[in-house]
Design an enzyme around this catalytic site. Structure first.
Site, PDB file in Angstrom:
ATOM      1  N   GLY A  31     -37.389 -27.755 -56.768  1.00  0.00           N
ATOM      2  CA  GLY A  31     -38.420 -28.455 -57.538  1.00  0.00           C
ATOM      3  C   GLY A  31     -39.408 -29.192 -56.665  1.00  0.00           C
ATOM      4  CG  HIS A  37     -42.193 -24.487 -53.990  1.00  0.00           C
ATOM      5  ND1 HIS A  37     -42.518 -25.809 -53.841  1.00  0.00           N
ATOM      6  CD2 HIS A  37     -40.928 -24.355 -53.490  1.00  0.00           C
ATOM      7  CE1 HIS A  37     -41.507 -26.461 -53.282  1.00  0.00           C
ATOM      8  NE2 HIS A  37     -40.537 -25.601 -53.062  1.00  0.00           N
ATOM      9  CD  GLN A  61     -29.599 -27.338 -50.507  1.00  0.00           C
ATOM     10  OE1 GLN A  61     -29.284 -26.450 -51.295  1.00  0.00           O
ATOM     11  NE2 GLN A  61     -30.728 -27.294 -49.821  1.00  0.00           N
ATOM     12  CG  ASP A 152     -37.058 -24.519 -45.354  1.00  0.00           C
ATOM     13  OD1 ASP A 152     -36.862 -25.622 -44.845  1.00  0.00           O
ATOM     14  OD2 ASP A 152     -37.754 -24.368 -46.384  1.00  0.00           O
ATOM     15  CB  SER A 188     -40.499 -31.410 -51.602  1.00  0.00           C
ATOM     16  OG  SER A 188     -40.676 -30.169 -52.244  1.00  0.00           O
ATOM     17  NE  ARG A 189     -36.161 -32.697 -46.872  1.00  0.00           N
ATOM     18  CZ  ARG A 189     -35.145 -33.464 -47.226  1.00  0.00           C
ATOM     19  NH1 ARG A 189     -35.220 -34.757 -47.063  1.00  0.00           N
ATOM     20  NH2 ARG A 189     -34.047 -32.943 -47.745  1.00  0.00           N
TER      21      ARG A 189
HETATM   22  O1  PAF Z   1     -35.159 -24.273 -49.747  1.00  0.00           O
HETATM   23  C1  PAF Z   1     -34.706 -24.824 -50.780  1.00  0.00           C
HETATM   24  O2  PAF Z   1     -35.441 -25.386 -51.588  1.00  0.00           O
HETATM   25  C2  PAF Z   1     -33.202 -24.834 -51.009  1.00  0.00           C
HETATM   26  O3  PAF Z   1     -32.508 -24.960 -49.816  1.00  0.00           O
HETATM   27  C3  PAF Z   1     -32.710 -23.620 -51.819  1.00  0.00           C
HETATM   28  C4  PAF Z   1     -32.928 -22.319 -51.065  1.00  0.00           C
HETATM   29  C5  PAF Z   1     -33.399 -23.577 -53.161  1.00  0.00           C
HETATM   30  C6  PAF Z   1     -31.186 -23.761 -52.079  1.00  0.00           C
HETATM   31  O4  PAF Z   1     -30.883 -24.935 -52.750  1.00  0.00           O
END
Ligand code: PAF
Length: 284
Positions: A31, A37, A61, A152, A188-189
Site C-alpha cells: 500500500g 507502483h 517481514q 528492491d 513509500s518510505r
Molecule cells: O515490496 C513490497 O512491498 C513487499 O515486500 C511485498 C513484495 C509486497 C511483500 O510483502
C-alpha cells in the site's frame, strides 16, 4: 474495480477470470501507492488481461515493531490510484485472513544465499517474511505473471530464486525504478523525509553513479570506490548501512572477472532508511 478481503471471494473472482481465458497479472504491495507502483500496474496491463493488486502490510517481514506500527496506511487513496490505472481487482486481506493459525505457527519459506548480507544482515528474518508472504499470495492469486520493482533488487533476486527453486509456474517481471527529478528512487518510505531531506536524498543516486562511472572506466579497485562513496554519503548527512558491489545474478561479492554487476546501497537519512541500486554490464 472490486475490493475483496477474503480468500474465498478472491478465489471466486480469479476463477471467473481464468474461465474467461484471461491471463492474470499480479502486483503485490504493502500500500501507500505511488507512481513506482502504478508503472507495475501499467506493465501488468501490457502483458496480461486481468490485473490483480494486493495491499497487505505484512507483519512477518518487519523485525522492528515500531517500523510496522508507523508504516503508512492509505487505503482510500490507494484504491483511487488503482481505479485510475484500470486495475481489475484489489485483494486487501486482514492479518487473520493471511495468518489464520497465527504468525508463529505459520510454515515459512526461506531462500538461502541471496537473502544473506545486504538488507538481510541489518533486517534479520526480513526476507523469510517476504518469501513466505509472497509464496502464500502466489498460491492465493495463482497469477500467470507477477510484477516487482527493481528498486528492491535483493527482494527481486530472492523471489526469482524462490520461484525457480520451488518450481512455481509463473513469470517474474522486474520493472525499472521510478525516480524523482533529483534521482531519488520512489518509495513509500520517502514520506518520512522532510522537504530538505528529500532534496538531499538525491545524493544517493549521485554516489551510485560515481561508483558506476569508476567501474565503467575500468577500475578494479572496488574497496576504494566504495570507501569514497561511503565518505561522501556521510559528508552529505547520511548514515550508510551498506554500499556494495556485487555480482548481479548471484549477489555474491564482485570479482575482477564479473561482467554483470550491481552496486547496491542502503543509507539512513533522518527517519528514513533508503535503498537503491544500479546494475551495469561491464562487457559493453
Ligand atoms: O515490496 C513490497 O512491498 C513487499 O515486500 C511485498 C513484495 C509486497 C511483500 O510483502
Amino acid at each position: 474495480m472490486k475490493t475483496v478481503e477474503t480468500l474465498s471471494a478472491l478465489r471466486a473472482e480469479i476463477k471467473a477470470a481464468k474461465n474467461a481465458g484471461k491471463r492474470v497479472g499480479f502486483v503485490p504491495t504493502m500500500g501507500n501507492l505511488h507512481e513506482g507502483h502504478m508503472i507495475l500496474v501499467d506493465q501488468a496491463h501490457r502483458e496480461c488481461d486481468f490485473v490483480v493488486a494486493s495491499i497487505f502490510v505484512n507483519p512477518l517481514q518487519f523485525n522492528d515493531i515500531d517500523d510496522l506500527g508507523r508504516y503508512p496506511r492509505t487505503l482510500t487513496a490507494d484504491q483511487q490510484h488503482l481505479v485510475d490505472r484500470d486495475c481489475d481487482l484489489l485483494f486487501y486481506p486482514s492479518v487473520d485472513e493471511m495468518y489464520p493459525e497465527g504468525q508463529d505457527n505459520q510454515s515459512k519459506v526461506s531462500v538461502p544465499v541471496v537473502s544473506e548480507g545486504l538488507c538481510g544482515a541489518s533486517r534479520p528474518g526480513h526476507f523469510d517474511g517476504v518469501s513466505t508472504v509472497v509464496s502464500k499470495l502466489f498460491n492465493m492469486v495463482m497469477p500467470d505473471a507477477a510484477f516487482f520493482g527493481e528498486k528492491d533488487y535483493q527482494q527481486l533476486a530472492v523471489i526469482r530464486k524462490m520461484t525457480h527453486d520451488l518450481n512455481m509456474a509463473l513469470d517474474i517481471v522486474g520493472v525499472t525504478t521510478c525516480r524523482e527529478d533529483n534521482g531519488l528512487a520512489m518509495s513509500s518510505r520517502n514520506n518520512y523525509l522532510s522537504e530538505e531531506e528529500r532534496a538531499q536524498a538525491g545524493h544517493i543516486w549521485k554516489e551510485l553513479n560515481r561508483v558506476i562511472d569508476g567501474l565503467k572506466a575500468g577500475s578494479k579497485n572496488f574497496f576504494d570506490l566504495i570507501q569514497q562513496g561511503k565518505i561522501n554519503l556521510i559528508k552529505q548527512g547520511f548514515k550508510p548501512d551498506y554500499l556494495e558491489i556485487r555480482n548481479a545474478q548471484t549477489l555474491k561479492p564482485v570479482t575482477e572477472s564479473d561482467e554483470q554487476v550491481v552496486v547496491l546501497v542502503a543509507a539512513i537519512l533522518g527517519k528514513a532508511r533508503l535503498i537503491d541500486n544500479i546494475r551495469v554490464d561491464l562487457s559493453a
